[in-house]
Design an enzyme around this catalytic site. Structure first.
Site, PDB file in Angstrom:
ATOM      1  N   GLY A  55      16.965 109.020  99.913  1.00 43.32           N
ATOM      2  CA  GLY A  55      15.890 108.030  99.847  1.00 43.32           C
ATOM      3  C   GLY A  55      15.997 107.332  98.513  1.00 43.32           C
ATOM      4  O   GLY A  55      17.095 107.018  98.073  1.00 43.32           O
ATOM      5  N   GLU A  56      14.882 107.146  97.881  1.00 41.81           N
ATOM      6  CA  GLU A  56      14.881 106.474  96.581  1.00 41.81           C
ATOM      7  C   GLU A  56      14.384 107.488  95.553  1.00 41.81           C
ATOM      8  O   GLU A  56      13.199 107.831  95.533  1.00 41.81           O
ATOM      9  CB  GLU A  56      13.962 105.249  96.686  1.00 41.81           C
ATOM     10  CG  GLU A  56      14.162 104.239  95.597  1.00 41.81           C
ATOM     11  CD  GLU A  56      15.622 103.872  95.372  1.00 41.81           C
ATOM     12  OE1 GLU A  56      16.286 103.430  96.329  1.00 41.81           O
ATOM     13  OE2 GLU A  56      16.099 104.043  94.233  1.00 41.81           O
ATOM     14  N   SER A  57      15.296 107.945  94.692  1.00 38.98           N
ATOM     15  CA  SER A  57      14.915 109.038  93.792  1.00 38.98           C
ATOM     16  C   SER A  57      13.787 108.634  92.831  1.00 38.98           C
ATOM     17  O   SER A  57      12.955 109.469  92.475  1.00 38.98           O
ATOM     18  CB  SER A  57      16.128 109.551  93.018  1.00 38.98           C
ATOM     19  OG  SER A  57      16.785 108.503  92.356  1.00 38.98           O
ATOM     20  N   CYS A  91      22.301 112.843  98.895  1.00 35.80           N
ATOM     21  CA  CYS A  91      22.140 111.544  98.252  1.00 35.80           C
ATOM     22  C   CYS A  91      21.045 111.592  97.167  1.00 35.80           C
ATOM     23  O   CYS A  91      21.267 112.234  96.148  1.00 35.80           O
ATOM     24  CB  CYS A  91      21.897 110.484  99.314  1.00 35.80           C
ATOM     25  SG  CYS A  91      22.464 108.876  98.775  1.00 35.80           S
ATOM     26  N   ARG A 114      23.690 107.024  89.539  1.00 34.26           N
ATOM     27  CA  ARG A 114      22.998 106.416  90.690  1.00 34.26           C
ATOM     28  C   ARG A 114      23.656 105.100  91.104  1.00 34.26           C
ATOM     29  O   ARG A 114      24.191 104.385  90.269  1.00 34.26           O
ATOM     30  CB  ARG A 114      21.534 106.137  90.344  1.00 34.26           C
ATOM     31  CG  ARG A 114      20.731 107.384  90.090  1.00 34.26           C
ATOM     32  CD  ARG A 114      19.279 107.014  89.809  1.00 34.26           C
ATOM     33  NE  ARG A 114      18.722 106.240  90.902  1.00 34.26           N
ATOM     34  CZ  ARG A 114      17.796 105.281  90.756  1.00 34.26           C
ATOM     35  NH1 ARG A 114      17.344 104.985  89.564  1.00 34.26           N
ATOM     36  NH2 ARG A 114      17.347 104.636  91.806  1.00 34.26           N
ATOM     37  N   ILE A 142      25.047 105.519 101.613  1.00 29.23           N
ATOM     38  CA  ILE A 142      24.033 104.461 101.520  1.00 29.23           C
ATOM     39  C   ILE A 142      23.559 104.362 100.071  1.00 29.23           C
ATOM     40  O   ILE A 142      22.905 105.284  99.573  1.00 29.23           O
ATOM     41  CB  ILE A 142      22.840 104.765 102.446  1.00 29.23           C
ATOM     42  CG1 ILE A 142      23.330 104.944 103.891  1.00 29.23           C
ATOM     43  CG2 ILE A 142      21.799 103.644 102.371  1.00 29.23           C
ATOM     44  CD1 ILE A 142      22.273 105.431 104.854  1.00 29.23           C
ATOM     45  N   ARG A 143      23.909 103.283  99.435  1.00 31.14           N
ATOM     46  CA  ARG A 143      23.632 103.129  98.001  1.00 31.14           C
ATOM     47  C   ARG A 143      23.809 104.478  97.297  1.00 31.14           C
ATOM     48  O   ARG A 143      22.915 104.990  96.606  1.00 31.14           O
ATOM     49  CB  ARG A 143      22.239 102.536  97.764  1.00 31.14           C
ATOM     50  CG  ARG A 143      22.231 101.048  98.109  1.00 31.14           C
ATOM     51  CD  ARG A 143      20.960 100.351  97.713  1.00 31.14           C
ATOM     52  NE  ARG A 143      19.814 101.090  98.194  1.00 31.14           N
ATOM     53  CZ  ARG A 143      18.853 101.582  97.435  1.00 31.14           C
ATOM     54  NH1 ARG A 143      18.870 101.410  96.141  1.00 31.14           N
ATOM     55  NH2 ARG A 143      17.863 102.222  97.984  1.00 31.14           N
ATOM     56  N   HIS A 178      25.195 111.103 103.654  1.00 37.49           N
ATOM     57  CA  HIS A 178      24.090 111.470 104.562  1.00 37.49           C
ATOM     58  C   HIS A 178      24.612 112.222 105.790  1.00 37.49           C
ATOM     59  O   HIS A 178      24.859 111.593 106.826  1.00 37.49           O
ATOM     60  CB  HIS A 178      23.360 110.199 105.018  1.00 37.49           C
ATOM     61  CG  HIS A 178      22.461 109.619 103.989  1.00 37.49           C
ATOM     62  ND1 HIS A 178      21.101 109.843 103.962  1.00 37.49           N
ATOM     63  CD2 HIS A 178      22.724 108.831 102.934  1.00 37.49           C
ATOM     64  CE1 HIS A 178      20.569 109.213 102.934  1.00 37.49           C
ATOM     65  NE2 HIS A 178      21.523 108.584 102.294  1.00 37.49           N
ATOM     66  N   GLU A 180      23.071 113.994 107.855  1.00 39.84           N
ATOM     67  CA  GLU A 180      22.116 113.983 108.974  1.00 39.84           C
ATOM     68  C   GLU A 180      22.334 112.782 109.885  1.00 39.84           C
ATOM     69  O   GLU A 180      21.817 112.738 110.998  1.00 39.84           O
ATOM     70  CB  GLU A 180      20.671 114.007 108.434  1.00 39.84           C
ATOM     71  CG  GLU A 180      20.123 112.702 107.862  1.00 39.84           C
ATOM     72  CD  GLU A 180      20.647 112.349 106.463  1.00 39.84           C
ATOM     73  OE1 GLU A 180      21.522 113.070 105.935  1.00 39.84           O
ATOM     74  OE2 GLU A 180      20.190 111.330 105.916  1.00 39.84           O
TER      75      GLU A 180
HETATM   76  N1  GLN Z   1      20.096 104.794  95.590  1.00 44.99           N
HETATM   77  C1  GLN Z   1      19.237 105.927  95.784  1.00 44.99           C
HETATM   78  C2  GLN Z   1      18.774 106.486  94.447  1.00 44.99           C
HETATM   79  O1  GLN Z   1      19.296 106.201  93.429  1.00 44.99           O
HETATM   80  C3  GLN Z   1      19.923 106.996  96.596  1.00 44.99           C
HETATM   81  C4  GLN Z   1      20.274 106.447  97.937  1.00 44.99           C
HETATM   82  C5  GLN Z   1      20.141 107.417  99.068  1.00 44.99           C
HETATM   83  O2  GLN Z   1      19.553 108.478  98.954  1.00 44.99           O
HETATM   84  N2  GLN Z   1      20.614 106.995 100.198  1.00 44.99           N
HETATM   85  O3  GLN Z   1      17.857 107.209  94.430  1.00 44.99           O
END
Ligand code: GLN
Length: 200
Positions: A55-57, A91, A114, A142-143, A178, A180
């Site tokens: 997700g977005e840390s 991630c 990141r 993903i990113r 990921h 999952e």
């Molecule tokens: N870019 C996100 C971060 O820095 C990590 C991306 C992800 O969990 N898919 O938190």
């Protein structure tokens, strides 16, 4: 019945739940899933294993350190207090494990950068090799973050074009992709089987 907790702060939580259910059916082990939003959820659940989803840390840190939740400090304590507790961080989850920012030691012996492949448009899917599973594995990035440095004490769990994208240390597994989002439940099965062994 094995109790598996999911850190529900933000991000890829529900897909992990279905991956865990599929993995549990495949290994013939019964599990119950516990959604963790507040520190008290963790106390009530008395878990055998835990997933820190992607997700977005930054968002996870804000929500999870907020006084209404207090989940992140409780999660880090739970993990730190026993290295045999099986943990899967994917991630952003891997970012939190390598850099808990709570003044304590990292929970995996590696540093991580990141968004290291670029922005959202640089997200990609490619075959990787999992040394841990002994087979190719579909990698969904993903990113994604990238490991900057990895201590020799860590086991390589997966590589992409020779670059390490997953490490394991004690019963903690940190993946920059990921798992999952693929049909292969190998890493989720590992978590369940490790939890069964630790609970025995
Ligand atoms: N870019 C996100 C971060 O820095 C990590 C991306 C992800 O969990 N898919 O938190």
């Amino acid at each position: 019945m094995l109790r598996i907790g999911l850190v529900m702060l933000q991000g890829a939580r529900h897909v992990h739940m279905s991956a865990l259910q599929r993995a549990a059916e495949e290994c013939g082990i019964e599990i119950s899933l516990h959604e963790l939003r507040m520190a008290s959820d963790l106390v009530d659940a008395d878990l055998h294993a835990m997933v820190l989803p992607g997700g977005e840390s930054t968002t996870m840190r804000l929500t999870g350190n907020h006084e209404t939740s207090g989940l992140l400090p409780a999660v880090f304590d739970w993990i730190r207090s026993d290295p045999s507790r099986p943990v899967l961080g994917t991630c952003a989850g891997a970012i939190l494990l390598s850099d808990p920012q709570d003044g304590g030691e990292p929970l995996i012996p590696a540093s991580i950068g990141r968004n290291a492949y670029g922005s959202q448009v640089d997200s990609f899917q490619d075959e990787l090799y999992s040394e841990m599973l002994g087979r190719d594995f579909p990698g969904v990035f993903i990113r994604a973050p990238r490991f900057d440095s990895i201590d020799d004490s860590a086991e390589v769990a997966a590589t992409h074009d020779g670059e390490v994208v997953g490490i394991k240390h004690a019963n903690r597994l940190a993946l920059t992709f990921h798992p999952e989002l693929s049909a292969d439940t190998g890493f989720h099965r590992w978590l369940i089987e490790a939890a069964e062994e630790a609970a025995a």
